[in-house]
Each structure stands twice: as structure tokens, then as C-alpha cells.
Design an enzyme around this catalytic site. Structure first.
Site, PDB file in Angstrom:
ATOM      1  N   GLY A   1     -33.090 -19.760  16.846  1.00  0.00           N
ATOM      2  CA  GLY A   1     -33.432 -18.376  16.524  1.00  0.00           C
ATOM      3  C   GLY A   1     -33.936 -18.200  15.107  1.00  0.00           C
ATOM      4  O   GLY A   1     -33.936 -19.125  14.305  1.00  0.00           O
TER       5      GLY A   1
ATOM      6  N   ARG B   1     -33.831 -17.084   9.252  1.00  0.00           N
ATOM      7  CA  ARG B   1     -34.187 -16.455   7.971  1.00  0.00           C
ATOM      8  C   ARG B   1     -35.502 -15.701   8.064  1.00  0.00           C
ATOM      9  O   ARG B   1     -36.077 -15.326   7.047  1.00  0.00           O
ATOM     10  CB  ARG B   1     -34.255 -17.471   6.871  1.00  0.00           C
ATOM     11  CG  ARG B   1     -35.187 -18.625   7.168  1.00  0.00           C
ATOM     12  CD  ARG B   1     -35.345 -19.423   5.941  1.00  0.00           C
ATOM     13  NE  ARG B   1     -35.986 -20.691   6.217  1.00  0.00           N
ATOM     14  CZ  ARG B   1     -36.331 -21.523   5.273  1.00  0.00           C
ATOM     15  NH1 ARG B   1     -36.116 -21.224   4.021  1.00  0.00           N
ATOM     16  NH2 ARG B   1     -36.889 -22.664   5.572  1.00  0.00           N
TER      17      ARG B   1
ATOM     18  N   LYS C   1     -40.148 -13.931   5.827  1.00  0.00           N
ATOM     19  CA  LYS C   1     -39.417 -15.198   5.865  1.00  0.00           C
ATOM     20  C   LYS C   1     -38.627 -15.308   4.570  1.00  0.00           C
ATOM     21  O   LYS C   1     -39.200 -15.236   3.479  1.00  0.00           O
ATOM     22  CB  LYS C   1     -40.394 -16.371   6.014  1.00  0.00           C
ATOM     23  CG  LYS C   1     -39.683 -17.709   6.171  1.00  0.00           C
ATOM     24  CD  LYS C   1     -40.638 -18.773   6.681  1.00  0.00           C
ATOM     25  CE  LYS C   1     -40.012 -20.155   6.661  1.00  0.00           C
ATOM     26  NZ  LYS C   1     -40.979 -21.176   7.114  1.00  0.00           N
TER      27      LYS C   1
ATOM     28  N   GLY D   1     -30.178 -17.684   4.954  1.00  0.00           N
ATOM     29  CA  GLY D   1     -31.279 -16.792   5.338  1.00  0.00           C
ATOM     30  C   GLY D   1     -32.339 -16.607   4.273  1.00  0.00           C
ATOM     31  O   GLY D   1     -33.233 -15.784   4.416  1.00  0.00           O
TER      32      GLY D   1
ATOM     33  N   ARG E   1     -45.330 -13.081   6.773  1.00  0.00           N
ATOM     34  CA  ARG E   1     -46.271 -13.767   7.663  1.00  0.00           C
ATOM     35  C   ARG E   1     -46.804 -12.752   8.682  1.00  0.00           C
ATOM     36  O   ARG E   1     -46.112 -11.785   9.034  1.00  0.00           O
ATOM     37  CB  ARG E   1     -45.612 -14.881   8.450  1.00  0.00           C
ATOM     38  CG  ARG E   1     -44.587 -15.659   7.743  1.00  0.00           C
ATOM     39  CD  ARG E   1     -44.321 -16.928   8.501  1.00  0.00           C
ATOM     40  NE  ARG E   1     -43.217 -16.811   9.442  1.00  0.00           N
ATOM     41  CZ  ARG E   1     -42.585 -17.877   9.916  1.00  0.00           C
ATOM     42  NH1 ARG E   1     -42.980 -19.093   9.589  1.00  0.00           N
ATOM     43  NH2 ARG E   1     -41.582 -17.750  10.761  1.00  0.00           N
TER      44      ARG E   1
ATOM     45  N   ASP F   1     -39.312 -25.580  18.631  1.00  0.00           N
ATOM     46  CA  ASP F   1     -39.098 -24.236  18.079  1.00  0.00           C
ATOM     47  C   ASP F   1     -40.155 -23.903  17.036  1.00  0.00           C
ATOM     48  O   ASP F   1     -40.238 -22.753  16.597  1.00  0.00           O
ATOM     49  CB  ASP F   1     -37.697 -24.112  17.458  1.00  0.00           C
ATOM     50  CG  ASP F   1     -37.388 -25.235  16.490  1.00  0.00           C
ATOM     51  OD1 ASP F   1     -37.429 -26.396  16.906  1.00  0.00           O
ATOM     52  OD2 ASP F   1     -37.123 -24.953  15.308  1.00  0.00           O
ATOM     53  N   ASN F   2     -40.961 -24.881  16.634  1.00  0.00           N
ATOM     54  CA  ASN F   2     -42.009 -24.630  15.643  1.00  0.00           C
ATOM     55  C   ASN F   2     -43.405 -24.637  16.260  1.00  0.00           C
ATOM     56  O   ASN F   2     -44.392 -24.647  15.536  1.00  0.00           O
ATOM     57  CB  ASN F   2     -41.933 -25.675  14.523  1.00  0.00           C
ATOM     58  CG  ASN F   2     -40.676 -25.507  13.676  1.00  0.00           C
ATOM     59  OD1 ASN F   2     -40.088 -24.430  13.641  1.00  0.00           O
ATOM     60  ND2 ASN F   2     -40.263 -26.563  13.009  1.00  0.00           N
TER      61      ASN F   2
ATOM     62  N   ASP G   1     -44.855 -22.181  11.058  1.00  0.00           N
ATOM     63  CA  ASP G   1     -43.716 -22.730  10.314  1.00  0.00           C
ATOM     64  C   ASP G   1     -44.145 -23.857   9.381  1.00  0.00           C
ATOM     65  O   ASP G   1     -43.964 -25.042   9.647  1.00  0.00           O
ATOM     66  CB  ASP G   1     -42.597 -23.210  11.264  1.00  0.00           C
ATOM     67  CG  ASP G   1     -41.657 -22.064  11.618  1.00  0.00           C
ATOM     68  OD1 ASP G   1     -41.974 -20.910  11.276  1.00  0.00           O
ATOM     69  OD2 ASP G   1     -40.610 -22.324  12.222  1.00  0.00           O
TER      70      ASP G   1
HETATM   71  P1  AMP Z   1     -37.113 -25.066  10.499  1.00  0.00           P
HETATM   72  O1  AMP Z   1     -36.860 -26.529  10.561  1.00  0.00           O
HETATM   73  O2  AMP Z   1     -37.407 -24.544   9.108  1.00  0.00           O
HETATM   74  O3  AMP Z   1     -38.124 -24.618  11.479  1.00  0.00           O
HETATM   75  O4  AMP Z   1     -35.737 -24.350  10.863  1.00  0.00           O
HETATM   76  C1  AMP Z   1     -34.979 -24.644  12.011  1.00  0.00           C
HETATM   77  C2  AMP Z   1     -33.949 -23.570  12.231  1.00  0.00           C
HETATM   78  O5  AMP Z   1     -33.103 -23.437  11.089  1.00  0.00           O
HETATM   79  C3  AMP Z   1     -34.520 -22.189  12.497  1.00  0.00           C
HETATM   80  O6  AMP Z   1     -33.682 -21.561  13.435  1.00  0.00           O
HETATM   81  C4  AMP Z   1     -34.437 -21.530  11.150  1.00  0.00           C
HETATM   82  O7  AMP Z   1     -34.382 -20.139  11.251  1.00  0.00           O
HETATM   83  C5  AMP Z   1     -33.124 -22.099  10.606  1.00  0.00           C
HETATM   84  N1  AMP Z   1     -33.082 -22.098   9.131  1.00  0.00           N
HETATM   85  C6  AMP Z   1     -33.769 -22.888   8.279  1.00  0.00           C
HETATM   86  N2  AMP Z   1     -33.481 -22.589   7.001  1.00  0.00           N
HETATM   87  C7  AMP Z   1     -32.595 -21.561   7.036  1.00  0.00           C
HETATM   88  C8  AMP Z   1     -31.907 -20.787   6.035  1.00  0.00           C
HETATM   89  N3  AMP Z   1     -32.067 -20.998   4.734  1.00  0.00           N
HETATM   90  N4  AMP Z   1     -31.071 -19.814   6.461  1.00  0.00           N
HETATM   91  C9  AMP Z   1     -30.881 -19.574   7.767  1.00  0.00           C
HETATM   92  N5  AMP Z   1     -31.488 -20.280   8.749  1.00  0.00           N
HETATM   93  C10 AMP Z   1     -32.328 -21.251   8.398  1.00  0.00           C
HETATM   94 MG    MG Z   2     -38.851 -23.209  12.382  1.00  0.00          MG
END
Ligand code: AMP
Ligand code: MG
Length: 521
Positions: free
Chosen positions: A103, A106, A126, A139, A196, A273-274, A283
Site C-alpha cells: 500500500g 508514504r 510522496k 511516511g 506526482r 507494486d512499482n 516510483d
Molecule cells: P518502494 O520500494 O519505495 O516502492 O516501497 C515499497 C513499500 O514500502 C511501499 O508500500 C511504500 O509505500 C513503503 N515505504 C517505503 N518507504 C516508506 C516510508 N519512509 N514510510 C512508509 N512507507 C514506506
Molecule cells: Mg513503490
């Protein structure tokens, strides 16, 4: 509020079931596609950069952007009337493994802006603070990664690569603590929020999550909402419509990845998810740009072991990800044939795009199978000779078909021993290439125009981004502005911009953020 008052129509929220609980309490969210949650206000929202092109799409003029309200809204401290923030629910396969609910941890969507031309744009912050999906994290986002996302989204757009866009970069006036190398040395860094912009941020993982939970009703609602909202041109009904939709996703994904291969972009974290179902690059994290050509290169230190997301495997990974999406959608199909047809459409589209791009990059009117071999031999020479991908392709524009000379490649090598080692096969290749050019119906000016439009000169080299980040962390945004101006027109060589078309300097060889990037952001 003064100045421009944008109009919002938040279709995602009306078309799809939401979480009955609101607020950021971390939780599993079942049976719902989104959760209402407000951005967490920041200490001192300050506009650091913005994109005039995106502002224009949305209807903001320079005066509206300059208002205090703009920085407050896009820093997470205020809302325009009609905004109804939410975080989206999705899952994903990370590095090949099912990761369950992820989900928007952040990211917080503010609403869907309806532009004067009728187009819908979802605005998403973001780094706007915790959501139900933040798991153990804060977040937030640091300035360095926010600058990278802001600059690269716009650079990709100007390169002609499908991508989410970026409206604004707002400094928060707050520190964010990150352990950049995951080595037990967390440091406070300046925080920032990027806004974004895209028609939609729906991901492959949006469908995988309800499928993994057996929530077939939600899965069907998601598919229908996505088609209505983001694929309005698709006609038909039932499984035919769903099959056409999946094929569209596959075709767009193939086109996107073919562009990445054309310009030398490595996403770095192609988890499901990306991946956007709209085929938009999504992302921007530990991405990188290929310099010394190497299909095995990955910018992401987290991926250094398995190199799953290295440059050369991106098409295969995209296909694998589509396979996960097909599996997730399969409960909506009585017969898997349309899903298989969609996967086949990925393959044929990618092959066609590669042929088209090979022809354009080489300056040929069209590419035959033999020309594709010529293309592959050139890629191998770039690799073995340690050539800078961007500069090597541009140098080919200067080859004289009547008298090909390797001297045009003088400035593209990183390693002199490797340069020497390829001189003989390179001379042969140049002879073959020149002969092929002499055979081609394109005249020289058309050939050069074609090559110049397929081979960018200015890309967001990792060390260029890092130079701008170093300055921004000292409070000087001119480096970011300069890059914005250069990357707005990446195919046209201009005086005074040699620095931005330079090979990676030695200082960047082992500098964090240049040759290696972590997911810590
Ligand atoms: P990402 O690898 O950046 O695409 O992130 C994978 C997951 O981790 C996604 O669900 C992001 O929302 C969550 N995420 C990454 N960094 C943070 C953060 N600083 N705070 C909360 N969730 C995060
Ligand atoms: Mg992501």
C-alpha cells in the site's frame, strides 16, 4: 483561497469501496481499495522547484504557484476545496517473492483534478506522513530522493518515455532520519515532499492483493473501475473487454520497457507494486542511467547480489510481472486464453519496438534481421570497449558512410585497455555499418535527424543528479533548475552544456548516489 481554484472529481473514491476506518493507524485493510488519511502537516513548507509544463497541464499559472497556499497544499499543510485525500491499498511481489499488503506507505493522493480540457489528473504527495500502510516506517522522504524523483519524471517525459509527472518539490523544514547504507549509522537529512501527477497510480499489485485474499468481488470492481477511468476507449463487455484490457496493459508495458532500453534507463526496483497498469514509469527510487554500457549493471545496491533488476533483464522482468498480473486476474476469466494472448502481445510488441528503435538509433529507414545483428554487434562493442552508451550513439551520427573513421568515438571510452582491445572488430563493424548506410534510401540530413531524435544527448546521469543534490542540501536550488532546463530538450545539442553531456568523472566512480544507490529514501 486566492488565485486559481482547481476542480476535483475523485472518481477512484466513488467507484471503489473504501476502508471504514479513517486515519493513519497501521493496519491490515481487507475488502477495500483505499483508506482516507490526511497528510501530516510539516514545520515550514517551502516551494523548492516546480514544473511549468505540469503546472500548465493542471491550470496553475506562475502567480498561483507563487502563492503561500500552493506551498502549503503541496507540502501537506492545507487542501484546496474538493480535495479528499486517500492512500491506496495494494500488494506486490518484491524481488520475486510475494510480500502481502504494502500500500501507499508514504504516498497520499489529494484528489483527481479535472483540467480545463477535461483530462483527469490524480495529484499525489510522496513523503506526506504516515498512512495505514506505513508499516514500521515514518511516511516521509528525504530531499535527495525527492529531487531524483522530481527531475527524473520530467526528464523521462521530455525523452518521450511514458511516465508519471512531477508538479512540485516542497521542502518540509523538518529532518528525516535515514540509514543510507543500512550499516547502522542513521543520519538526519532534510525532508521534502514531491507532488506526482498521473491519470492514475494503479499498479499490478493493486490487483494481486485482493486476488491473494480471495476477494473476487473487489478484484472485479477494481478491474471495472480501472477500465472505466483509465481505458475509456476500450469497448465490449465481459471477458472480451477484460482480455482487451489486459492486452493493452501488456502492450503499454512493452512500449515503456522498450523506451527504457533505448535511452539507457534502469528502474532498479521492478517489483510488481512499482509497475503501473497504464504503462507509465512509476516510483523513482534507486534508478540509474547506463554510462559505460553493460547489460548486467544495476544501480541498486540492494539488488547487487542477485542483479534481478539489471539493465539487460528489464524486458524479461516486465514479462514475469505481467505473468503475476495475469495470475491475479485469472479468477475473472473462465478461460485463460485471453490472458495468454495478452502475454504474447507483450512479446510481439517488444520485438516490434526494438526493431523500430534499432532502425532509428542506427539511422536506417527500417531494420531487417541482418540489421538487428548489426545492432547487437554494436551493443557488444560498446560493452567490451567500455563505451559511454549515450555518447557512443551520438558519435555514430558523425560517421561518414563514404569513409568511416573510429576517431568519432575518441571521447567515449572509460578504459583505455578495453578501448584498444576492440579496435579491430570495431573497424570491421564500422565498415559494415557504412556499407549498410550507403545502401539505405535515407539521405544524410534525414538520417541524422532520425538518429538525433532517437539518441538523447542529455540524460540524468547519476552524478549530475548528485551534484544538484549536494547544492540543494546547502540551500542552493540552482543546480536543480539548471538540470530542469537542460533535460527539457534532451535531443538538441546546445552551446555551453558540455558538462551535462560529459562522461562520468572519476570522483563519481565510488560516490554514493552516483555508482550505487540504496532503497533508503
Ligand atoms: P518502494 O520500494 O519505495 O516502492 O516501497 C515499497 C513499500 O514500502 C511501499 O508500500 C511504500 O509505500 C513503503 N515505504 C517505503 N518507504 C516508506 C516510508 N519512509 N514510510 C512508509 N512507507 C514506506
Ligand atoms: Mg513503490
Amino acid at each position: 483561497m486566492d488565485a486559481y481554484a482547481p476542480r476535483f472529481d475523485n472518481r477512484l473514491r466513488t467507484l471503489l469501496p473504501g476502508d471504514p476506518e479513517t486515519g493513519p493507524r497501521r493496519r491490515e485493510v481487507r475488502g477495500a481499495a483505499w483508506s482516507e488519511v490526511l497528510p501530516t502537516p510539516v514545520a515550514d513548507p517551502t516551494l523548492l522547484a516546480w514544473s511549468p509544463e505540469v503546472a500548465g497541464l493542471l491550470g496553475f499559472d506562475a502567480a498561483s504557484v507563487a502563492t503561500a497556499d500552493f506551498a502549503r497544499v503541496f507540502g501537506g499543510n492545507a487542501l484546496y476545496p474538493g480535495m479528499q485525500p486517500w492512500a491506496a491499498n495494494y500488494g506486490g511481489h518484491q524481488f520475486g517473492h510475494w510480500a502481502g499488503q504494502l500500500g501507499d506507505g508514504r504516498a497520499i493522493s489529494l484528489g483527481e483534478l479535472v483540467a480545463a480540457d477535461g483530462r483527469y489528473w490524480e495529484l499525489q504527495l510522496k513523503g506526506a506522513g504516515p498512512t495505514p500502510y506505513s508499516r514500521g516506517a515514518d511516511g516521509r522522504a528525504v530531499l535527495r530522493s525527492s529531487i531524483r524523483e522530481f527531475l527524473c519524471s520530467e526528464a523521462m517525459h521530455h525523452l518521450g518515455v511514458p511516465t508519471t509527472r512531477a508538479l512540485s518539490l516542497v521542502g518540509t523544514g523538518e529532518a528525516v532520519v535515514r540509514d543510507m547504507f543500512y550499516d547502522g549509522h542513521p543520519q538526519p537529512e532534510p525532508g521534502a515532499v514531491v507532488c506526482r501527477v498521473a491519470p492514475s497510480f494503479i499498479r499490478f499489485g493493486t490487483f494481486e492483493l485482493p486476488a491473494s485474499r480471495g476477494e473476487t468481488t473487489l478484484l472485479a470492481q477494481l478491474a471495472e473501475a480501472c477500465i472505466r477511468r483509465d481505458f475509456p476507449a476500450l469497448q465490449g463487455q465481459g471477458e472480451t473487454l477484460l482480455g482487451d484490457w489486459f492486452a493493452q496493459i501488456a502492450v503499454r508495458t512493452a512500449e515503456m520497457v522498450a523506451h527504457w532500453m533505448r535511452v539507457g534507463f534502469v528502474h532498479g526496483v521492478m517489483n510488481t507494486d512499482n509497475l503501473s497498469v497504464l504503462g507509465l514509469t512509476l516510483d523513482y527510487g534507486p534508478y540509474g542511467w547506463v554510462e559505460d554500457y553493460d547489460p548486467d549493471w544495476t544501480p541498486n545496491t540492494t539488488d547487487a547480489q542477485g542483479r534481478r533488476y539489471r539493465f539487460g533483464t528489464q524486458p524479461q522482468v516486465a514479462y514475469w510481472n505481467l505473468g503475476r498480473l495475469a495470475q491475479a486476474l485469472s479468477p475473472l476469466f473462465a478461460d485463460v486464453a485471453p490472458l495468454q494472448a495478452g502475454l504474447a502481445a507483450f512479446q510481439s510488441t517488444f520485438v516490434a519496438c526494438t526493431r523500430r528503435d534499432a532502425a532509428a538509433k542506427l539511422g536506417l529507414s527500417a531494420a531487417s534481421d541482418a540489421d538487428l545483428q548489426l545492432y547487437q554487434r554494436w551493443q557488444q562493442l560498446m560493452h567490451e570497449g567500455s563505451m559511454d552508451m549515450t555518447l557512443a550513439w551520438r558519435a555514430l551520427m558523425r560517421i561518414d558512410p563514404a569513409a568511416p573513421d573510429a576517431a568519432v568515438l575518441e571521447a567515449v571510452y572509460y578504459d583505455q585497455a578495453r578501448r584498444q582491445a576492440v579496435q579491430a572488430p570495431l573497424a570491421q563493424w564500422l565498415q559494415d555499418y557504412a556499407a549498410r548506410l550507403r545502401d539505405d534510401p535515407l539521405a544524410a540530413p534525414e538520417r541524422q535527424a532520425r538518429m538525433g531524435a532517437a539518441n538523447p544527448l542529455y540524460v540524468l546521469r547519476n552524478w549530475l543528479a548528485q551534484e544538484a543534490i549536494d547544492r540543494a542540501e546547502q540551500g542552493d536550488m540552482e543546480g536543480v533548475e539548471a538540470l530542469q532546463a537542460v533535460l527539457r530538450d534532451p535531443y538538441t545539442e546546445r552551446d555551453g552544456l558540455a558538462h551535462f553531456a560529459g562522461k562520468r568523472p572519476a570522483w563519481a566512480d565510488n560516490r554514493a548516489g552516483c555508482s550505487m544507490l540504496s532503497c533508503s529514501s
